[in-house]
Design an enzyme around this catalytic site. Structure first.
Site, PDB file in Angstrom:
ATOM      1  N   GLY A 347       0.829  -1.194   0.000  1.00 40.61           N
ATOM      2  CA  GLY A 347       0.000   0.000   0.000  1.00 40.61           C
ATOM      3  C   GLY A 347       0.868   1.250   0.000  1.00 40.61           C
ATOM      4  N   SER A 348       0.326   2.339   0.498  1.00 34.18           N
ATOM      5  CA  SER A 348       0.981   3.650   0.386  1.00 34.18           C
ATOM      6  C   SER A 348       2.233   3.805   1.235  1.00 34.18           C
ATOM      7  CB  SER A 348      -0.017   4.754   0.746  1.00 34.18           C
ATOM      8  OG  SER A 348      -1.074   4.791  -0.183  1.00 34.18           O
TER       9      SER A 348
END
Length: 629
Positions: A347-348
């Site tokens: 993810g981020s």
């Protein structure tokens, strides 16, 4: 006078008969050579036996004496106490507690089945267990020499069995006092320490020096440093008579304790992280999670937690088949160390790495603003009527580098990663190359078993594994930590630490020192895996973005602004299905002089800012509680 006619055959027969009579009386003289040959043979035969006797007595006497001694001696190992494992401050995490057990010498078992059955009956009655249970253990033994018949007996039973042994000539049984591992705060430290357990047939096959009655490290530090912790086994000699009974005993070699190990683990932080991770995982409606804390200055591991955990004392003290079956059938996989063996889309949390790459490759400047309406659209290169839409989690408007990291702007990283509009992005080759610089596709080398490699997808990989060509959308997804990218929590923590410390990728260090006496500790140094090719200025821009995630009004990690020291962070929400997301956060403190990096993952936990951030806060609070800042 008339004579009867004599036939020719009769004359021939008479002559032959006379000849046979003469031959039967004939004495043939013995040759003069025969006695000499016979005497020479006798002399050589006796000479051979005489020389062989001298040879055995003079040159092989010691060897044959040893063989004869072995025929009357039985060797029982004296198990050495394992070394103690301490935390960073010197607090013991495990101790050796003496217990009694029953060991049998299978080579001295009575051949008479009735005698054996009678003796087993005495033992079973004393221990209040079925005799059939003892018989089954003997029948299922994988050893041909010694067997641990009963793993642990109470002291009063040991005394009673000693009397029964003497009264009933149970000379094939030995009652031993041996050290047993007892772990403190077992569930909190289980995935770090691991556990010891009985040697199996497979273990003996892999290591020639394992004994069938000893216990060895099976996982964790206990396994990785088993050779250091085990020490040197002693030898107890039993001299037996012709009937196999013990005549006398003596110790040929004393056991030598194993060396001690001081870990880099901070017990207070470890327990706080475990407690908070368990609470927040349950609060999020999830079942599994992982967290790790590193010192970015040398890679020292200050805490490492995998949830759910298990009681390593159950293994060290002999886990039942029923309890073991429950553990391995649990869908939450409590025996799995998710920190080193779990693979997840990042993810981020990967955006600081992508951002550093974009700055260094001059794809973007820190001041350059990119418009984010909440999505971007791309036409199919073969059919422009087909439009692909790549969405952000919200519309961020005009965004610069620091804001993009602080607010986790997907459109910004789509653009710098894959390119959009007038910006030529990194592209898959440069992007994958930068991820490899941070070692995200390899094991970190941490001193724990079963670590796995990460996965950095490339066009070659996709063609080989999926039989599909690489498309621009794959690069977009990789730029925000989605798609086929997979990382381990320890791998991601190592990567974030290298950003925090200015570019040094350290091997995570669990061992602070190995020693026999505390006054003479042999301390270990941090090992460098790689150096990141980026300027100090660009590292600082990335760290400013992570700081803004905590102290700006639109930051995704504002909760950490409540910690008493300055914190920088990056949250992540990794999609793993149409409705499920993993919650991530990577945080470090103090911002100006970092000494702790914390990475938290809650599987299917929702948003990182909501589920994972409270765990990071609890860890940072615990670590800096008694420190003056």
């Amino acid at each position: 006078m008339k004579y009867q006619r004599t036939e020719f055959e009769e004359v021939f027969a008479d002559v032959a008969f006379e000849s046979d009579k003469d031959n039967s009386r004939l004495e043939v003289p013995i040759s003069r050579k025969t006695p000499y040959i016979f005497l020479t043979f006798i002399f050589l035969l006796f000479s051979f036996f005489w020389v062989r006797t001298l040879w055995l007595a003079i040159f092989e006497g010691e060897q044959w004496s040893l063989i004869a001694a072995r025929n009357t001696e039985r060797v029982f190992p004296i198990l050495a106490p394992r070394g103690i494992i301490y935390d960073y401050s010197g607090e013991a995490l495990v101790e050796n507690v003496p217990i009694f057990r029953i060991v049998v010498d299978l080579t001295r078992m009575p051949q008479d089945k009735n005698i054996l059955a009678s003796q087993l009956g005495y033992i079973a009655k004393s221990l209040e267990i079925p005799q059939s249970e003892l018989e089954d253990r003997l029948a299922k033994s994988e050893s041909s020499t010694n067997l641990v018949l009963i793993r642990e007996v109470k002291q009063e039973n040991a005394v009673e069995l000693s009397l029964i042994q003497a009264q009933n000539d149970i000379f094939w049984m030995s009652i031993e006092s041996v050290p047993e591992r007892v772990y403190r705060d077992s569930t909190a430290f289980a995935h770090v320490l691991g556990y010891t357990s009985e040697v199996t047939k497979e273990d003996i096959g892999s290591q020639a020096n394992y004994l069938p009655t000893e216990e060895i490290g099976k996982t964790g530090i206990e396994a990785s440093f088993d050779g250091i912790l085990r020490g040197i086994t002693g030898k107890n000699i039993f001299v037996v008579d012709a009937k196999g009974k013990t005549d006398k005993t003596f110790i040929e070699q004393e056991a030598k304790s194993g060396k001690n190990i001081r870990l880099t683990i901070d017990s207070k932080l470890q327990k706080a992280l475990f407690k908070s991770l368990a609470q927040e995982t349950k609060k999020a409606g999830a079942r599994s999670a992982a967290a790790v804390a590193l010192d970015p200055r040398d890679g020292s591991v200050r805490a490492l937690v995998s949830f759910p955990s298990y009681d390593n004392n159950a293994f060290a003290q002999g886990i039942s088949s029923e309890d073991y079956s429950k553990l391995i059938s649990d869908n939450a996989k409590p025996l799995l160390n998710r920190v080193v063996s779990g693979l997840y889309p990042s993810g981020s949390v990967i955006k600081p790495v992508v951002g550093l790459a974009a700055l260094t490759e001059k794809v973007i400047t820190p001041q350059k603003r990119i418009s984010d309406p909440g999505f971007i659209t791309v036409s199919n290169i073969y059919d422009p009527s087909i439009i692909y839409t790549y969405r952000d989690w919200k519309a961020h408007g005009s965004t610069n580098f620091v804001e993009a990291i602080a607010e986790s702007c997907d459109v910004y990283f789509y653009t710098v990663g894959g390119g959009y509009g007038d910006i030529i992005g990194l592209g898959i080759d440069r992007l994958a190359g930068w991820l490899r610089q941070f070692n995200l596709d390899k094991e970190t080398g941490i001193d724990l078993p079963s670590e796995v490699n990460g996965l950095i997808p490339t066009p070659e990989w996709k063609e080989k594994e999926k039989g599909e060509p690489w498309v621009l959308g794959n690069t977009y997804h990789l730029s925000i930590g989605q798609g086929d990218l997979l990382v381990t929590p320890i791998g991601l923590a190592t990567a974030i630490s290298s950003i925090v410390n200015g570019g040094t990728v350290y091997k995570p260090k669990l061992i602070e020192s190995i020693f026999e006496k505390k006054d003479f500790e042999n301390k270990t140094e941090g090992q460098v895996i790689n150096k990141i090719s980026a300027s100090e200025e660009n590292f600082n821009w990335v760290k400013r973005g992570m700081r803004a995630a905590v102290n700006s009004s639109e930051g995704t990690a504002k909760l950490l602004n409540q910690v008493k020291v300055s914190v920088a962070a990056k949250t992540g929400t990794a999609q793993v299905g149409s409705k499920r997301t993993h919650a991530w956060i990577a945080a470090y403190a103090p911002y100006d002089d970092p000494e702790l990096v914390v990475v938290v993952l809650i599987e299917n936990g929702g948003e990182g800012s909501i589920a994972a951030a409270p765990v990071a806060k609890a860890a940072l609070d615990a670590y800096f509680e008694d420190k003056d800042q």
